[in-house]
Design a protein around this motif. Sequence first.
Motif, PDB file in Angstrom:
ATOM      1  N   GLY B  52       5.932 -30.254  45.316  1.00  0.00           N
ATOM      2  CA  GLY B  52       4.628 -29.771  45.771  1.00  0.00           C
ATOM      3  C   GLY B  52       3.940 -30.738  46.709  1.00  0.00           C
ATOM      4  N   VAL B  53       3.123 -30.185  47.614  1.00  0.00           N
ATOM      5  CA  VAL B  53       2.197 -31.009  48.390  1.00  0.00           C
ATOM      6  C   VAL B  53       0.820 -30.382  48.241  1.00  0.00           C
ATOM      7  CG1 VAL B  53       3.909 -31.882  50.034  1.00  0.00           C
ATOM      8  CG2 VAL B  53       2.671 -29.790  50.545  1.00  0.00           C
ATOM      9  N   GLY B 217       9.217 -32.854  54.388  1.00  0.00           N
ATOM     10  CA  GLY B 217       9.736 -32.877  55.755  1.00  0.00           C
ATOM     11  C   GLY B 217       9.367 -31.628  56.537  1.00  0.00           C
ATOM     12  N   GLY B 218       9.218 -30.517  55.844  1.00  0.00           N
ATOM     13  CA  GLY B 218       8.969 -29.255  56.549  1.00  0.00           C
ATOM     14  C   GLY B 218       7.505 -28.981  56.811  1.00  0.00           C
ATOM     15  N   PHE B 223       2.676 -25.900  57.806  1.00  0.00           N
ATOM     16  CA  PHE B 223       1.362 -25.775  57.160  1.00  0.00           C
ATOM     17  C   PHE B 223       0.377 -26.865  57.587  1.00  0.00           C
ATOM     18  CE2 PHE B 223       3.397 -22.862  54.116  1.00  0.00           C
ATOM     19  CZ  PHE B 223       2.437 -21.870  54.109  1.00  0.00           C
ATOM     20  N   ASN B 224       0.880 -28.035  57.914  1.00  0.00           N
ATOM     21  CA  ASN B 224      -0.038 -29.078  58.366  1.00  0.00           C
ATOM     22  C   ASN B 224      -0.260 -29.051  59.867  1.00  0.00           C
ATOM     23  OD1 ASN B 224      -0.776 -29.959  55.890  1.00  0.00           O
ATOM     24  ND2 ASN B 224       0.576 -31.738  55.842  1.00  0.00           N
ATOM     25  N   LEU B 269      14.312 -22.807  55.313  1.00  0.00           N
ATOM     26  CA  LEU B 269      13.081 -23.179  54.604  1.00  0.00           C
ATOM     27  C   LEU B 269      11.946 -23.415  55.616  1.00  0.00           C
ATOM     28  CD1 LEU B 269      11.461 -24.058  52.082  1.00  0.00           C
ATOM     29  CD2 LEU B 269      12.381 -26.369  52.422  1.00  0.00           C
ATOM     30  N   ASN B 270      12.261 -24.127  56.693  1.00  0.00           N
ATOM     31  CA  ASN B 270      11.226 -24.404  57.682  1.00  0.00           C
ATOM     32  C   ASN B 270      10.754 -23.126  58.369  1.00  0.00           C
ATOM     33  OD1 ASN B 270      11.360 -27.054  56.950  1.00  0.00           O
ATOM     34  ND2 ASN B 270      12.541 -27.719  58.741  1.00  0.00           N
ATOM     35  N   ARG B 271      11.687 -22.175  58.559  1.00  0.00           N
ATOM     36  CA  ARG B 271      11.283 -20.884  59.133  1.00  0.00           C
ATOM     37  C   ARG B 271      10.324 -20.146  58.196  1.00  0.00           C
ATOM     38  NH1 ARG B 271      16.608 -20.117  60.585  1.00  0.00           N
ATOM     39  NH2 ARG B 271      16.976 -18.643  58.891  1.00  0.00           N
ATOM     40  N   VAL B 272      10.634 -20.180  56.905  1.00  0.00           N
ATOM     41  CA  VAL B 272       9.753 -19.519  55.928  1.00  0.00           C
ATOM     42  C   VAL B 272       8.382 -20.199  55.916  1.00  0.00           C
ATOM     43  CG1 VAL B 272       9.374 -19.134  53.455  1.00  0.00           C
ATOM     44  CG2 VAL B 272      11.593 -18.573  54.484  1.00  0.00           C
TER      45      VAL B 272
END
Lengths: 413, 413
Positions: B52-53, B217-218, B223-224, B269-272
């Motif tokens: 989580g972040v 990493g993603g 999101f950021n 994952l990064n695409r999602v």
Amino acid sequence: MSATVSPLAPKKYPKMPAVDGVRIATAEAGIKYRDRTDLLAMVFDAGTAAAGVFTRSKCPSAPVDFCRQNLAGGKARMLVVNSGNANAFTGKKGRETTRMTADAAARAVGGATGEVFLASTGVIGEPLDAGRFSHLLAGMAKEAAPGRWLDAARAIMTTDTYPKVATATVRLGDAEVTINGIAKGAGMIAPDMATMLSFIATDAPIAAPALQALLAGGVGSTFNAVTVDSDTSTSDTLMLFATGAAAKRGAPAIADAADPRLGQFKRALNRVLKNLALQVVRDGEGARKQVEVTVTGAKSARSAKRIALSIANSPLVKTAVAGEDANWGRVVMAVGKAGEPADRDRLAIWFGDNRLAVDGERDSSYSEAETSAYMKRDEIAIRVDLGLGRGKATVWTCDLTKEYVAINGDYRS
Amino acid sequence: MSATVSPLAPKKYPKMPAVDGVRIATAEAGIKYRDRTDLLAMVFDAGTAAAGVFTRSKCPSAPVDFCRQNLAGGKARMLVVNSGNANAFTGKKGRETTRMTADAAARAVGGATGEVFLASTGVIGEPLDAGRFSHLLAGMAKEAAPGRWLDAARAIMTTDTYPKVATATVRLGDAEVTINGIAKGAGMIAPDMATMLSFIATDAPIAAPALQALLAGGVGSTFNAVTVDSDTSTSDTLMLFATGAAAKRGAPAIADAADPRLGQFKRALNRVLKNLALQVVRDGEGARKQVEVTVTGAKSARSAKRIALSIANSPLVKTAVAGEDANWGRVVMAVGKAGEPADRDRLAIWFGDNRLAVDGERDSSYSEAETSAYMKRDEIAIRVDLGLGRGKATVWTCDLTKEYVAINGDYRS
């Protein structure tokens, strides 16, 4: 200029006395606006000292570059300000415009170009043709007269809905000296300074280095403590001129900003600065309410100011104030996002005298009815105590209304 | 939920496959909203890894504190999310609510409270009574079923105008694995993270430390890198769960985020993440246009991102986009105020393929007609080249409309 005057506009203007050694002229140069003045010339007696602070933008306008350069000389004979075009991001052409304008101004007053100061406000990126107005300066210098401060304030307006003037008269030694100021600004207003132009003049005999120190000392809690929309302009200019004419009436020559005889003068200068800065906030684009944000109990004054600005710049806090809602949850959010030391469980929040939160949770004893009544006022004070230290700061902003979006988004449609 | 769906909403939703090892239930707990679901339970098979972040707010919500603490264990059995109340700034009561909810959840799945994760979104500062919904969890755990991802996305909405889901299926070793995600968020959206909740689950067998590294990493470029209003929430939570159920179908167990077998998975994952992050922007409160801001030629990637965010958060840039005006002067302003290295006379600015400014002044060859036509699109790309170095960054935002002010200011009136 907007058709609708801000509801926070002053009910009346102070009578602006003349400042010995300053003469003013305005003209309709037709740079962008029609049927209004858009050019201001302020002529100073020889020997007038100059001080200034400017935008910290990395992309300053050509006039800002020009003023910074001339400030080293510390002397002023003429100030030329136009509205309707900011002469910003105009490249080499912009520099040529400042040079041509300054040459014409210097000839008009028989001074040097290094004694000319320039400011421009309006659209960014459009070349400003000096030929549209530089030929007017000789005539303006000739017909310039004392006392036209309200005219001066009108000539530099852009989206302002009212002209901004302030004055103070105080004793310096055995003589009375006057401090007059004008300002413009309504949007693109943020520390440090905003599309804000402000020019202040006094007849006090104060040397340029001392004048610079006085201005730099006064700006932190006044012009650098207001924000309308967090957007810092390319053109912010605040200048202070001292003609020294009051020396003839016995005012002592001041060489040092720490001179104890400056006490009254300093306080009066800071009052004028604050008065003008608040007038800018109260004319914030679309503003219906003035908001004062005070943060106490921070780790340091710097930290307090950052948190106060985080609150004052939060669109969610500002829209809540517009909606007359004491939404202190958004204040918590804005404290949290500032990145400064804060302990959630020590926070207390007031709207006016109504404490809404304490020790990290809702104050169970607060009166919703009283708070709702308070939020209907046109001056709202938000206070946050962090409970960590002794740092404190106050900043001012306005609410964020649909009118702000209309002013800044609908102008094309 | 708003009556009017964002014009930028997806035209259709992807079919969400089940994720092996994940079961979902939703309920109408009546926490604040009526006639809609407001409670989500996601039940994970034993052995599910968690990453989580969270918000960087200094005033995080009680559930954020709770999740951060449990993340050390790296294991998840149940996720409980409610909408309507953020359980933020609720002091000791807020901590009791998280404990009571986690106890009920742990009992419901026969796990430990340390394997429960919680998120709450909605109003700040109102106590959240766990008694309103914790009794529902046992039943929800029992009736939870795979495939209900769109229901899950609906239950966590607040001012969102549409549910947000994304999915990807990729090979990991010789097996197919699935990545499903949901998100919510519409206002109080800013790096780092916003009132954004997002939960992603996969059946890939990836250990918790590797999962955490993949997520961390993603997030930087997804999101950021989105902002709606520069206001960072107290409650931002992005979690990634890996049930490992695909191991039964031959997927290799992954212990290290640098494992070369993760190539496809990482990209998916990064695409999602990016898909969900952009859905949040496209549902920004009052949004009518998506704005992509790319800064190139900066001194560093970090500097590029700061300048890009300064542009993306500028109310004057955002209102200009709302007004369909390619007001590049405001882009210059926003570059200048970022405080990062910039040389006015090297700046170039594009709106789409239309270069409006170059070498520090207006590009004399730009076509006003083509630019005006471009500004009518619902996806606008602003690009700035600083001409200083090789740093670059892209961020996304939306325009600022009167509707944003109405949503955030008119709710009381």
